[in-house]
Design an enzyme around this catalytic site. Structure first.
Site, short mmCIF file in Angstrom:
data_model
loop_
_atom_site.label_atom_id
_atom_site.label_comp_id
_atom_site.label_asym_id
_atom_site.label_seq_id
_atom_site.Cartn_x
_atom_site.Cartn_y
_atom_site.Cartn_z
N HIS A 17 0.84 -1.21 0.00
CA HIS A 17 0.00 0.00 0.00
C HIS A 17 0.88 1.26 0.00
O HIS A 17 0.63 2.20 -0.75
CB HIS A 17 -0.87 0.06 1.26
CG HIS A 17 -1.93 -1.00 1.36
ND1 HIS A 17 -2.09 -1.79 2.47
CD2 HIS A 17 -2.91 -1.39 0.51
CE1 HIS A 17 -3.10 -2.61 2.31
NE2 HIS A 17 -3.62 -2.40 1.12
N LYS A 41 -16.33 -7.35 5.32
CA LYS A 41 -15.07 -7.77 5.94
C LYS A 41 -15.16 -7.58 7.45
O LYS A 41 -15.85 -6.69 7.93
CB LYS A 41 -13.90 -6.93 5.40
CG LYS A 41 -13.49 -7.29 3.97
CD LYS A 41 -12.22 -6.56 3.56
CE LYS A 41 -11.81 -6.90 2.13
NZ LYS A 41 -10.66 -6.09 1.67
N ARG A 90 -2.21 -5.89 -8.37
CA ARG A 90 -1.17 -6.87 -8.05
C ARG A 90 -0.96 -7.85 -9.19
O ARG A 90 0.08 -7.93 -9.78
CB ARG A 90 -1.51 -7.61 -6.76
CG ARG A 90 -1.10 -6.85 -5.54
CD ARG A 90 -1.75 -7.34 -4.30
NE ARG A 90 -3.17 -7.02 -4.31
CZ ARG A 90 -3.93 -7.05 -3.25
NH1 ARG A 90 -3.45 -7.42 -2.10
NH2 ARG A 90 -5.20 -6.72 -3.33
N SER A 128 -2.97 -7.59 3.02
CA SER A 128 -3.13 -7.45 4.47
C SER A 128 -3.48 -8.80 5.08
O SER A 128 -2.98 -9.14 6.16
CB SER A 128 -4.23 -6.44 4.79
OG SER A 128 -3.88 -5.17 4.31
P1 ADP Z 1 -5.98 -5.98 0.75
O1 ADP Z 1 -6.80 -6.20 1.98
O2 ADP Z 1 -6.13 -7.07 -0.28
O3 ADP Z 1 -4.53 -5.67 1.02
P2 ADP Z 1 -7.12 -3.29 0.35
O4 ADP Z 1 -8.58 -3.15 0.20
O5 ADP Z 1 -6.56 -2.78 1.63
O6 ADP Z 1 -6.65 -4.76 0.01
O7 ADP Z 1 -6.36 -2.60 -0.87
C1 ADP Z 1 -6.60 -1.30 -1.30
C2 ADP Z 1 -5.98 -1.09 -2.65
O8 ADP Z 1 -4.57 -1.36 -2.58
C3 ADP Z 1 -6.48 -2.01 -3.76
O9 ADP Z 1 -6.49 -1.26 -4.97
C4 ADP Z 1 -5.45 -3.10 -3.84
O10 ADP Z 1 -5.41 -3.69 -5.13
C5 ADP Z 1 -4.20 -2.32 -3.55
N1 ADP Z 1 -3.14 -3.14 -3.00
C6 ADP Z 1 -3.19 -3.94 -1.91
N2 ADP Z 1 -2.01 -4.57 -1.71
C7 ADP Z 1 -1.18 -4.16 -2.73
C8 ADP Z 1 0.17 -4.46 -3.11
N3 ADP Z 1 0.88 -5.34 -2.41
N4 ADP Z 1 0.68 -3.86 -4.20
C9 ADP Z 1 -0.07 -3.00 -4.92
N5 ADP Z 1 -1.35 -2.68 -4.63
C10 ADP Z 1 -1.91 -3.24 -3.55
#
Ligand code: ADP
Length: 161
Positions: A17, A41, A90, A128
């Site tokens: 992130h 969630k 990703r 996460s």
């Molecule tokens: P997650 O719970 O799967 O980490 P989130 O809802 O917190 O997802 O993610 C918010 C945004 O950040 C989404 O657009 C997701 O694709 C992106 N994101 C999450 N992890 C990564 C990563 N490792 N690299 C790039 N983008 C990410």
């Protein structure tokens, strides 16, 4: 001023992130990172806690604001004057869902576009939920989480046992 919105659950914010946040903050005049309520969630950290963790790890970025919202993203973006939604991509697994959301958000608010930043290779596998699972097994978290929030995650995992 070009304002972009980066929405997500951030439960908790990962290095993946943070990489997207830093890169987007370099592109736009202002980036609002918004923790969104997601009824489907069951988060480990509350909305306020996730917001605080994000604020902590982005405090060196002058044009980044952290906020939270319990409303439709398209409505939120309009209210905050955002013209672009930033999402991280990703792998192909993210694509279909993100593509659908981008189309829906554009339909609801035609002045709103979605831009995707591809994940850097070292964060491709990072989510996460994976980090929370690894933390439960006592795996070293430095490659996955910002240093400042590792104690918070370890403590929360410990309290849940
Ligand atoms: P997650 O719970 O799967 O980490 P989130 O809802 O917190 O997802 O993610 C918010 C945004 O950040 C989404 O657009 C997701 O694709 C992106 N994101 C999450 N992890 C990564 C990563 N490792 N690299 C790039 N983008 C990410």
């Amino acid at each position: 001023m070009k304002i972009a919105i980066y929405p997500g659950s951030f439960d908790p914010v990962t290095n993946g992130h943070l990489n997207i946040i830093r890169r987007a903050a370099n592109i736009f005049d202002k980036l609002i990172v918004c923790v969104m309520v997601n009824a489907s969630k069951h988060p480990m950290f509350s909305l306020e806690e996730r917001t605080e963790l994000l604020s902590r790890v982005t405090r060196d970025l002058a044009n980044v604001e952290v906020d939270y919202a319990d409303e439709l993203l398209a409505t939120y973006a309009k209210r905050r004057g955002g013209c672009v939604i930033v999402k991280g991509l990703r792998a192909t697994s993210d694509f279909e869902n993100e593509f659908q959301m981008a189309l829906i958000n554009h339909k609801i608010n035609p002045s709103l576009d979605t831009m995707f930043l591809t994940s850097e290779h070292q964060y491709m596998y990072l989510s996460s939920s994976t980090v929370k699972e690894l933390a439960g097994y006592g795996v070293e978290l430095r490659d996955f989480l910002p240093e400042e929030i590792i104690p918070d995650v370890k403590q929360r995992i410990q309290n849940m046992k």
